[in-house]
Design a protein around this motif. Sequence first.
Motif, PDB file in Angstrom:
ATOM      1  N   TRP A   1      -3.473  -6.551  -6.345  1.00 59.19           N
ATOM      2  CA  TRP A   1      -4.611  -5.937  -5.662  1.00 59.19           C
ATOM      3  C   TRP A   1      -5.964  -6.428  -6.150  1.00 59.19           C
ATOM      4  O   TRP A   1      -6.932  -6.408  -5.423  1.00 59.19           O
ATOM      5  CB  TRP A   1      -4.544  -4.408  -5.841  1.00 59.19           C
ATOM      6  CG  TRP A   1      -3.580  -3.826  -4.886  1.00 59.19           C
ATOM      7  CD1 TRP A   1      -2.235  -3.801  -4.998  1.00 59.19           C
ATOM      8  CD2 TRP A   1      -3.879  -3.259  -3.608  1.00 59.19           C
ATOM      9  NE1 TRP A   1      -1.664  -3.242  -3.903  1.00 59.19           N
ATOM     10  CE2 TRP A   1      -2.656  -2.890  -3.017  1.00 59.19           C
ATOM     11  CE3 TRP A   1      -5.066  -3.020  -2.893  1.00 59.19           C
ATOM     12  CZ2 TRP A   1      -2.591  -2.310  -1.769  1.00 59.19           C
ATOM     13  CZ3 TRP A   1      -4.984  -2.433  -1.663  1.00 59.19           C
ATOM     14  CH2 TRP A   1      -3.774  -2.090  -1.103  1.00 59.19           C
TER      15      TRP A   1
ATOM     16  N   LEU B   1       2.406   1.602  -3.308  1.00 58.22           N
ATOM     17  CA  LEU B   1       1.431   2.002  -4.329  1.00 58.22           C
ATOM     18  C   LEU B   1       1.216   3.508  -4.278  1.00 58.22           C
ATOM     19  O   LEU B   1       1.192   4.176  -5.314  1.00 58.22           O
ATOM     20  CB  LEU B   1       0.102   1.269  -4.107  1.00 58.22           C
ATOM     21  CG  LEU B   1      -1.072   1.778  -4.955  1.00 58.22           C
ATOM     22  CD1 LEU B   1      -0.839   1.492  -6.430  1.00 58.22           C
ATOM     23  CD2 LEU B   1      -2.388   1.160  -4.506  1.00 58.22           C
ATOM     24  N   LYS B   2       1.086   4.034  -3.076  1.00 57.40           N
ATOM     25  CA  LYS B   2       0.836   5.476  -2.947  1.00 57.40           C
ATOM     26  C   LYS B   2       1.988   6.286  -3.537  1.00 57.40           C
ATOM     27  O   LYS B   2       1.778   7.287  -4.208  1.00 57.40           O
ATOM     28  CB  LYS B   2       0.624   5.845  -1.478  1.00 57.40           C
ATOM     29  CG  LYS B   2      -0.760   5.464  -0.984  1.00 57.40           C
ATOM     30  CD  LYS B   2      -0.909   5.751   0.482  1.00 57.40           C
ATOM     31  CE  LYS B   2      -2.267   5.246   0.967  1.00 57.40           C
ATOM     32  NZ  LYS B   2      -2.366   5.238   2.413  1.00 57.40           N
TER      33      LYS B   2
ATOM     34  N   GLU C   1       0.799  -1.216   0.000  1.00 56.26           N
ATOM     35  CA  GLU C   1       0.000   0.000   0.000  1.00 56.26           C
ATOM     36  C   GLU C   1       0.846   1.287   0.000  1.00 56.26           C
ATOM     37  O   GLU C   1       0.657   2.130  -0.864  1.00 56.26           O
ATOM     38  CB  GLU C   1      -0.989   0.002   1.155  1.00 56.26           C
ATOM     39  CG  GLU C   1      -1.983   1.122   0.987  1.00 56.26           C
ATOM     40  CD  GLU C   1      -3.047   1.113   2.063  1.00 56.26           C
ATOM     41  OE1 GLU C   1      -3.909   1.988   1.983  1.00 56.26           O
ATOM     42  OE2 GLU C   1      -2.991   0.259   2.948  1.00 56.26           O
TER      43      GLU C   1
ATOM     44  N   ARG D   1      -8.792   5.476  -4.024  1.00 56.76           N
ATOM     45  CA  ARG D   1      -8.575   5.569  -2.569  1.00 56.76           C
ATOM     46  C   ARG D   1      -7.156   6.050  -2.264  1.00 56.76           C
ATOM     47  O   ARG D   1      -6.934   6.904  -1.414  1.00 56.76           O
ATOM     48  CB  ARG D   1      -8.836   4.214  -1.913  1.00 56.76           C
ATOM     49  CG  ARG D   1     -10.298   3.919  -1.640  1.00 56.76           C
ATOM     50  CD  ARG D   1     -10.430   2.858  -0.545  1.00 56.76           C
ATOM     51  NE  ARG D   1      -9.678   1.648  -0.841  1.00 56.76           N
ATOM     52  CZ  ARG D   1     -10.149   0.616  -1.538  1.00 56.76           C
ATOM     53  NH1 ARG D   1     -11.392   0.634  -1.980  1.00 56.76           N
ATOM     54  NH2 ARG D   1      -9.407  -0.435  -1.792  1.00 56.76           N
ATOM     55  N   ALA D   2      -6.214   5.474  -3.006  1.00 58.01           N
ATOM     56  CA  ALA D   2      -4.816   5.859  -2.753  1.00 58.01           C
ATOM     57  C   ALA D   2      -4.582   7.316  -3.158  1.00 58.01           C
ATOM     58  O   ALA D   2      -3.787   8.022  -2.539  1.00 58.01           O
ATOM     59  CB  ALA D   2      -3.878   4.945  -3.533  1.00 58.01           C
TER      60      ALA D   2
ATOM     61  N   THR E   1      -9.187   1.192  -6.120  1.00 53.80           N
ATOM     62  CA  THR E   1      -7.965   1.195  -5.299  1.00 53.80           C
ATOM     63  C   THR E   1      -7.141   2.440  -5.581  1.00 53.80           C
ATOM     64  O   THR E   1      -6.638   3.104  -4.664  1.00 53.80           O
ATOM     65  CB  THR E   1      -7.121  -0.062  -5.615  1.00 53.80           C
ATOM     66  OG1 THR E   1      -7.926  -1.207  -5.415  1.00 53.80           O
ATOM     67  CG2 THR E   1      -5.884  -0.123  -4.735  1.00 53.80           C
TER      68      THR E   1
ATOM     69  N   GLU F   1      -4.620  10.459  -0.861  1.00 57.13           N
ATOM     70  CA  GLU F   1      -3.434  10.895  -0.102  1.00 57.13           C
ATOM     71  C   GLU F   1      -2.523  11.785  -0.921  1.00 57.13           C
ATOM     72  O   GLU F   1      -1.568  12.359  -0.402  1.00 57.13           O
ATOM     73  CB  GLU F   1      -2.635   9.662   0.366  1.00 57.13           C
ATOM     74  CG  GLU F   1      -3.393   8.764   1.319  1.00 57.13           C
ATOM     75  CD  GLU F   1      -3.795   9.506   2.579  1.00 57.13           C
ATOM     76  OE1 GLU F   1      -2.978  10.264   3.104  1.00 57.13           O
ATOM     77  OE2 GLU F   1      -4.957   9.340   3.004  1.00 57.13           O
ATOM     78  N   TYR F   2      -2.784  11.890  -2.204  1.00 55.41           N
ATOM     79  CA  TYR F   2      -1.899  12.672  -3.072  1.00 55.41           C
ATOM     80  C   TYR F   2      -2.080  14.168  -2.787  1.00 55.41           C
ATOM     81  O   TYR F   2      -3.194  14.692  -2.883  1.00 55.41           O
ATOM     82  CB  TYR F   2      -2.227  12.359  -4.533  1.00 55.41           C
ATOM     83  CG  TYR F   2      -1.437  13.169  -5.537  1.00 55.41           C
ATOM     84  CD1 TYR F   2      -0.114  12.839  -5.830  1.00 55.41           C
ATOM     85  CD2 TYR F   2      -2.000  14.261  -6.170  1.00 55.41           C
ATOM     86  CE1 TYR F   2       0.612  13.577  -6.746  1.00 55.41           C
ATOM     87  CE2 TYR F   2      -1.279  15.008  -7.092  1.00 55.41           C
ATOM     88  CZ  TYR F   2       0.025  14.655  -7.372  1.00 55.41           C
ATOM     89  OH  TYR F   2       0.743  15.399  -8.276  1.00 55.41           O
TER      90      TYR F   2
END
Lengths: 181, 294
Positions: free
Chosen positions: A179, A114-115, A111, B14-15, B11, B18-19
Amino acid sequence: VVEEQLMISRAVAGDVAAQRALYDQHVDRVFRLAFRLAGDDDLARDFTQETFVRAFDRLATFRSESTLSTWLHAIGVSVALNGLRKVKRHRSREAPLDEALTVGVSTRHAEPDLKERLAHAIAALPEGYRAVFLMHEVEGYTHEEIGAALGVQSGTSKAQLFRARAKLREALADFAGEWVS
Amino acid sequence: MTDARDEFDETIRRAAAEYHRPPDIVPREDMWAAIQARRSAPIALVPDDVPPLRATVEAVPRPRRGGLPARTWWGVAAAASVLLGAGIGIGRWTSRGWTSAPGAAPATAVVERGGRETSPRETSPRETSPRGDVSGAGAPMVAAVEPETPARQPHGIARAATRREAPAPRAGGTRDVDANVTYTIATLRHLTEVEALLVSFRSAAADSAVNARIATWARDLVTNTRLLLDSPAAADPRRRRLLEDLEMVLVQLVQLDGGAPARAGAVAEREMIDRSLGRGQLLTRLRSAIPAGS
């Protein structure tokens, strides 16, 4: 709406309290968007300030053909994108090779990785795609609002979002199996 | 397949939250204060026919696809600085030559602040401002200098005086305003360029090549800042303080030695400059000094 019209009239006439009320009403959303686009507190502040300075200077020309929020966001997006171009904020953020090699090694670490990869991928998107993606997917703007802010048709906004998603999927393809499965 | 893709898109969405996640608290008051300051910035001295000041920055080629390379931008900026410096220098030199003709015993017509013109005989040469400061409070302003014995003057001054014989002598008050406007324009252009440099500095990556360019750019601007500080442009105390603070930061920027990329102090220096900018709220003050919408 009537109250907002009244407030706008007072603001045009130089009533600072009315200007402040309009500012309070819209500043959070303008700032959030500026921050999403810039990723930098100072720049986001600058863009927000510039947006409101311009808006108050030109408020007399606002014709209520759109909502004040849409009009403000059109100014805000224009200020932010021009500002970002000017200070060369679109610097390349391509992931180094060694970083790419570590992808998918451990599901537990997937995770955060990925971010990070996603951040690089979003930053690498073309300017228009990036703005549409952030406005729609992250900040929840409608395609009509995005179209008005960017000066494009809502269909163009949808098409750009589609392409932005495709590019992100492509950039993060090595995550998909992990995922999705 | 479509479901899997939708799930992956979800996905990503959702991620992406945070950007560039904005802070929870929006700095409303700070921004409002800056907006008010910018909107109340004085613009009266800028004549209508002066091109927008930000056009200086806009006119500099921006890096864009297929556009000019970044090197050109730095080159143009440096050239603009040199040009501005030369302009200020020439302005100061000619201003001095205009009002002080050593040993020439010039006949002068003096206009007092109230606008009353006195006879040339009423004023001795000593009454003219020694530095040619046309805005000196309380000092009589020189309206025209017409040397009786040009042969006794240095060539440069004689030429300067000759050049000015052609147009009819204007009232001192008019020239005073003209000079003030000229200095104001020069100052605002300079401040715009300093703003461009500071913004570039804050946004540019910390590498030695960039540091070297910034240092070169800052060096030119330091010179111009000093020239402005020594000119009537610094008569306004608020502007003077701003120029002095900018000079300090510019000197720090000059210290960013691009020739030593591995220098351990380079990062610390950048941090120190960042702190100086933040502590003095220099960018905010700078923008307050530049008229809104210019």
